[in-house]
Design an enzyme around this catalytic site. Structure first.
Site, PDB file in Angstrom:
ATOM      1  N   TYR A 140       0.705  -0.891  -0.024  1.00  0.00           N
ATOM      2  CA  TYR A 140      -0.290   0.109   0.426  1.00  0.00           C
ATOM      3  C   TYR A 140       1.046   1.449   0.011  1.00  0.00           C
ATOM      4  O   TYR A 140       0.890   1.997  -0.994  1.00  0.00           O
ATOM      5  CB  TYR A 140      -1.210  -0.502   1.226  1.00  0.00           C
ATOM      6  CG  TYR A 140      -1.242   1.233   1.249  1.00  0.00           C
ATOM      7  CD1 TYR A 140      -2.431   1.514   0.905  1.00  0.00           C
ATOM      8  CD2 TYR A 140      -0.800   2.007   2.836  1.00  0.00           C
ATOM      9  CE1 TYR A 140      -3.147   2.947   0.895  1.00  0.00           C
ATOM     10  CE2 TYR A 140      -1.749   3.436   2.651  1.00  0.00           C
ATOM     11  CZ  TYR A 140      -2.550   4.058   1.733  1.00  0.00           C
ATOM     12  OH  TYR A 140      -2.965   5.359   2.420  1.00  0.00           O
ATOM     13  N   LYS A 178     -14.940   0.885   8.126  1.00  0.00           N
ATOM     14  CA  LYS A 178     -13.351   0.629   7.927  1.00  0.00           C
ATOM     15  C   LYS A 178     -13.495  -0.943   8.658  1.00  0.00           C
ATOM     16  O   LYS A 178     -12.542  -1.780   8.930  1.00  0.00           O
ATOM     17  CB  LYS A 178     -12.608   2.107   8.317  1.00  0.00           C
ATOM     18  CG  LYS A 178     -12.975   2.688   7.502  1.00  0.00           C
ATOM     19  CD  LYS A 178     -11.598   3.807   7.888  1.00  0.00           C
ATOM     20  CE  LYS A 178     -10.332   3.425   7.467  1.00  0.00           C
ATOM     21  NZ  LYS A 178      -9.955   4.734   7.588  1.00  0.00           N
TER      22      LYS A 178
END
Length: 313
Positions: A140, A178
Site C-alpha cells: 500500500y 472500515k
C-alpha cells in the site's frame, strides 16, 4: 461541478461535508459501493450525482465531457495496509490516479489527492516530504510512494494546481464502515459500550502517533483548493501523542473505566511503527496557519458524534 472520488469513504465524505458548509452541493461522488454500508456516510449530506468508479474510469479514458469542473478531490483508493495483492493495489492506487491526474492537467483542473505517511516506512524521525526520507514497508505504502514520485516529475510542467497530502493517523466521524482499519478511538468506544474497559497493547504509553482529526484534514483540503496550492505536503498535527492519551480521552468522555493492557502480538513486533510525527514546515510555509485539534480535543468531539444518539435521549 466538483468531483470527489472515494466520496462515500471517511475522508471523502468529510470533504463533502466541508464543501456543503461553504455552499457547494454540485458534487459528483465517485466510488465503489460494493460495501453498501458506506451509504450512511452521505445520508445527511448534499450531492448532485453518483457514478460507479469503473464507469468513471472508462469515461475518463474515453475523454468524455463532464462539463465545467472546478476541482477533483481524489480520495478513492485501497487504503488497507495489510493488502498484499500488488496488481490490485497498483491498478487502484497508481494507474487510476495517473489517468485522473492527466485528465486534470490536460484541462487545467485543480487536482488534490490522498497520499499517505505510509510512504515513510518505519522511520522514527525526519518525516519530511523528500525522496531521501521515504521507504515504504508495505505494498500500500509503495503504491502511494510511486504516485508521489510520478507527481514530482510532472509538477514542474503543470499549469494547474496538483496537491498531494501525506495523511498521518486520521480519525473521526464517518469511519464505521472500515472495520479493523477504523481508528483506535472507534474501537475503544465500542469496547466501552459493551461494558468493557478500553484495551491497549502492553507498552502503548511508548507508542506515539500523529493522530489528526478528520475535520481538520477536510479543512486543509478546502484551503489548498481555494488557495491554488501545489506540491506534496504532510497532513498531521505535528505533534505525536500516545495511544494511552486516546484511551484516557475515551474514558473521560464516558466518565468511567480504566485502561487494561493485553500482550503485544508476536507477528506485529517487526513491523509496528512506534512513532510518527508530521513535519509541518512545508505546509506552514505554504501559508496554512490554523491550529489542529489535540487528541484530547478531537477525541472528545468524536465521542460526542459517535454517541450522539445516547446523549440526546
Amino acid at each position: 461541478m466538483i468531483i470527489v472520488t472515494g466520496g462515500f469513504g471517511m475522508i471523502g465524505s468529510n470533504i463533502i461535508n466541508a464543501l456543503n458548509d461553504i455552499g457547494r452541493k454540485d458534487i459528483l461522488v465517485v466510488d465503489n459501493l460494493k460495501n453498501g454500508e458506506k451509504f450512511i456516510n452521505l445520508v445527511d449530506l448534499n450531492i448532485a450525482d453518483y457514478c460507479d468508479k469503473d464507469d468513471f474510469i472508462a469515461s475518463i479514458i474515453a475523454g468524455d465531457d463532464f462539463g465545467e469542473i472546478d476541482a477533483i478531490f481524489h480520495q478513492g483508493a485501497c487504503s488497507s495496509t495489510t493488502e498484499w495483492n500488488g496488481k490490485y493495489l497498483m491498478q487502484n492506487n497508481y494507474e487510476y490516479s495517473k489517468e485522473l491526474l492527466h485528465f486534470c492537467v490536460d484541462r487545467q483542473i485543480p487536482f488534490l489527492y490522498a497520499s499517505s505517511a505510509a510512504t515513510y516506512g518505519g522511520r522514527a524521525d525526519n518525516f519530511i516530504e523528500e525522496r531521501k526520507f521515504e521507504g515504504p514497508l508495505n505494498a500500500y505504502g509503495y503504491s502511494k510512494f510511486l504516485f508521489d514520485e510520478y507527481v514530482r516529475r510532472l509538477l514542474p510542467e503543470a499549469n494547474s494546481a496538483i496537491c498531494g497530502f501525506k495523511y498521518f493517523n486520521v480519525y473521526g466521524p464517518r469511519e464505521q464502515h472500515k472495520g479493523s482499519m477504523a481508528s483506535v478511538a472507534f474501537h475503544l468506544n465500542n469496547q466501552m459500550l459493551k461494558g468493557e474497559n478500553p484495551k491497549l497493547f502492553a507498552g502503548s504509553e511508548h507508542f506515539l502517533r500523529d493522530f489528526v482529526y478528520v475535520e481538520d484534514v477536510a479543512k486543509v483540503n478546502i484551503w489548498a483548493w481555494k488557495n491554488n496550492i501545489s506540491g506534496i505536503y504532510n497532513l498531521g498535527t505535528g505533534k505525536a501523542e500516545s495511544f494511552q492519551t486516546v484511551a484516557q480521552a475515551v474514558i473521560d468522555f464516558h466518565g468511567k473505566g480504566h485502561i487494561e493492557t493485553i500482550p503485544f502480538p508476536d507477528h506485529l513486533k517487526s513491523r509496528y511503527q512506534t512513532f510518527t510525527q508530521a513535519d509541518l514546515t512545508k505546509l506552514r510555509a505554504a501559508g496554512y496557519q490554523d491550529n489542529f485539534k489535540t487528541v484530547a480535543e478531537g477525541t472528545k468531539a468524536y465521542m460526542s458524534w459517535l454517541n450522539r444518539s445516547l446523549t440526546t435521549e
